[in-house]
Motif scaffolding. Structure first.
Motif, PDB file in Angstrom:
ATOM      1  N   ALA A   7       0.842  -1.202   0.000  1.00 32.79           N
ATOM      2  CA  ALA A   7       0.000   0.000   0.000  1.00 32.79           C
ATOM      3  C   ALA A   7       0.876   1.250   0.000  1.00 32.79           C
ATOM      4  O   ALA A   7       2.007   1.238   0.482  1.00 32.79           O
ATOM      5  CB  ALA A   7      -0.914   0.003   1.226  1.00 32.79           C
ATOM      6  N   THR A   8       0.308   2.330  -0.536  1.00 33.74           N
ATOM      7  CA  THR A   8       1.053   3.588  -0.575  1.00 33.74           C
ATOM      8  C   THR A   8       1.393   4.050   0.838  1.00 33.74           C
ATOM      9  O   THR A   8       0.574   4.008   1.746  1.00 33.74           O
ATOM     10  CB  THR A   8       0.256   4.690  -1.305  1.00 33.74           C
ATOM     11  OG1 THR A   8      -1.095   4.706  -0.830  1.00 33.74           O
ATOM     12  CG2 THR A   8       0.273   4.497  -2.810  1.00 33.74           C
ATOM     13  N   PRO A  29      -5.160   0.284   8.030  1.00 36.08           N
ATOM     14  CA  PRO A  29      -3.891   0.207   8.773  1.00 36.08           C
ATOM     15  C   PRO A  29      -2.699   0.044   7.823  1.00 36.08           C
ATOM     16  O   PRO A  29      -2.729  -0.778   6.917  1.00 36.08           O
ATOM     17  CB  PRO A  29      -4.068  -1.037   9.646  1.00 36.08           C
ATOM     18  CG  PRO A  29      -5.543  -1.241   9.738  1.00 36.08           C
ATOM     19  CD  PRO A  29      -6.114  -0.739   8.448  1.00 36.08           C
ATOM     20  N   GLY A  30      -1.673   0.845   8.025  1.00 36.43           N
ATOM     21  CA  GLY A  30      -0.471   0.785   7.204  1.00 36.43           C
ATOM     22  C   GLY A  30      -0.586   1.457   5.851  1.00 36.43           C
ATOM     23  O   GLY A  30       0.370   1.476   5.085  1.00 36.43           O
ATOM     24  N   GLU A  31      -1.752   1.987   5.527  1.00 37.32           N
ATOM     25  CA  GLU A  31      -1.966   2.678   4.249  1.00 37.32           C
ATOM     26  C   GLU A  31      -1.991   4.183   4.496  1.00 37.32           C
ATOM     27  O   GLU A  31      -2.443   4.631   5.541  1.00 37.32           O
ATOM     28  CB  GLU A  31      -3.304   2.275   3.638  1.00 37.32           C
ATOM     29  CG  GLU A  31      -3.468   0.812   3.396  1.00 37.32           C
ATOM     30  CD  GLU A  31      -4.866   0.449   2.925  1.00 37.32           C
ATOM     31  OE1 GLU A  31      -5.022  -0.709   2.515  1.00 37.32           O
ATOM     32  OE2 GLU A  31      -5.786   1.276   2.961  1.00 37.32           O
ATOM     33  N   ALA A 134      -3.296   3.838  -2.858  1.00 32.24           N
ATOM     34  CA  ALA A 134      -3.311   2.617  -3.659  1.00 32.24           C
ATOM     35  C   ALA A 134      -2.974   1.424  -2.768  1.00 32.24           C
ATOM     36  O   ALA A 134      -2.178   1.536  -1.839  1.00 32.24           O
ATOM     37  CB  ALA A 134      -2.312   2.708  -4.804  1.00 32.24           C
ATOM     38  N   ARG A 135      -3.613   0.284  -3.080  1.00 34.65           N
ATOM     39  CA  ARG A 135      -3.327  -0.949  -2.367  1.00 34.65           C
ATOM     40  C   ARG A 135      -3.328  -2.106  -3.352  1.00 34.65           C
ATOM     41  O   ARG A 135      -4.330  -2.346  -4.039  1.00 34.65           O
ATOM     42  CB  ARG A 135      -4.371  -1.208  -1.287  1.00 34.65           C
ATOM     43  CG  ARG A 135      -4.140  -2.504  -0.532  1.00 34.65           C
ATOM     44  CD  ARG A 135      -5.153  -2.894   0.498  1.00 34.65           C
ATOM     45  NE  ARG A 135      -6.392  -2.468   0.859  1.00 34.65           N
ATOM     46  CZ  ARG A 135      -7.390  -1.688   0.395  1.00 34.65           C
ATOM     47  NH1 ARG A 135      -7.334  -1.093  -0.550  1.00 34.65           N
ATOM     48  NH2 ARG A 135      -8.510  -1.440   0.835  1.00 34.65           N
ATOM     49  N   ILE A 136      -2.211  -2.787  -3.446  1.00 35.09           N
ATOM     50  CA  ILE A 136      -2.109  -4.003  -4.252  1.00 35.09           C
ATOM     51  C   ILE A 136      -2.274  -5.177  -3.295  1.00 35.09           C
ATOM     52  O   ILE A 136      -1.621  -5.235  -2.254  1.00 35.09           O
ATOM     53  CB  ILE A 136      -0.739  -4.094  -4.960  1.00 35.09           C
ATOM     54  CG1 ILE A 136      -0.580  -2.952  -5.952  1.00 35.09           C
ATOM     55  CG2 ILE A 136      -0.585  -5.450  -5.646  1.00 35.09           C
ATOM     56  CD1 ILE A 136       0.819  -2.849  -6.535  1.00 35.09           C
ATOM     57  N   GLU A 137      -3.159  -6.093  -3.669  1.00 40.04           N
ATOM     58  CA  GLU A 137      -3.367  -7.294  -2.861  1.00 40.04           C
ATOM     59  C   GLU A 137      -3.141  -8.498  -3.759  1.00 40.04           C
ATOM     60  O   GLU A 137      -3.794  -8.638  -4.798  1.00 40.04           O
ATOM     61  CB  GLU A 137      -4.789  -7.298  -2.305  1.00 40.04           C
ATOM     62  CG  GLU A 137      -5.033  -8.374  -1.287  1.00 40.04           C
ATOM     63  CD  GLU A 137      -6.381  -8.216  -0.596  1.00 40.04           C
ATOM     64  OE1 GLU A 137      -7.105  -9.234  -0.528  1.00 40.04           O
ATOM     65  OE2 GLU A 137      -6.712  -7.102  -0.155  1.00 40.04           O
TER      66      GLU A 137
END
Length: 151
Positions: A7-8, A29-31, A134-137
């Motif tokens: 994540a960004t 969380p963490g983003e 942005a979040r890549i999963e």
């Protein structure tokens, strides 16, 4: 099955973490919402991240993108998102999901996001916010014979 999330945040190239506007999708969380560290109040920002896919068997990969106002996203040099410029100062994108499985490969991968504020010559400010989230999963096989790590 394991899941990797990227994540960004400030670890991205040229990324400055910024406070989210109250109207935006709130980060998990963490983003963090980010904007360009090289020009924190500029009308556009480009951020990037290199990440490794350590599994040869990706089950599914998605990109969640929220941007004020619009963006262009490239993964491994291929266009994933090319938004039309928005001519509305109140436009912001509440978030969209993209299947990016076909853009990823085993080993090193790169994502580049160019975010744009409106109007294009307008600085990012409290009165005219701009940001990229942005979040890549990546969901991948969890067999012992592959080298999988959470990162």
């Amino acid at each position: 099955m394991k899941k990797t999330i990227i994540a960004t945040n400030a670890s991205w190239v040229n990324a400055l973490e910024i406070a989210p506007n109250g109207a935006w999708v709130q980060p998990g969380p963490g983003e963090h919402y980010v904007w360009g560290a090289n020009d924190p109040t500029g009308p556009a920002a480009v951020v990037a991240k290199r990440f490794e896919v350590k599994s040869k068997k990706v089950e599914k990969a998605t990109l969640f993108l929220s941007v004020d106002n619009y963006a262009i996203v490239l993964i491994n040099g291929l266009p994933v998102v090319i938004d039309a410029p928005q001519d509305n100062r109140d436009f912001y994108n509440p978030g969209r999901m993209f299947n990016i499985s076909q853009f990823l490969h085993y080993g090193e991968n790169d994502i580049v996001i160019a975010g744009f504020n409106y109007p294009q010559t307008s600085s990012r400010s409290d009165r005219n916010p701009a940001g990229i989230l942005a979040r890549i999963e990546i969901k991948h096989d969890d067999h012992k014979h592959d080298d999988h790590k959470h990162y």
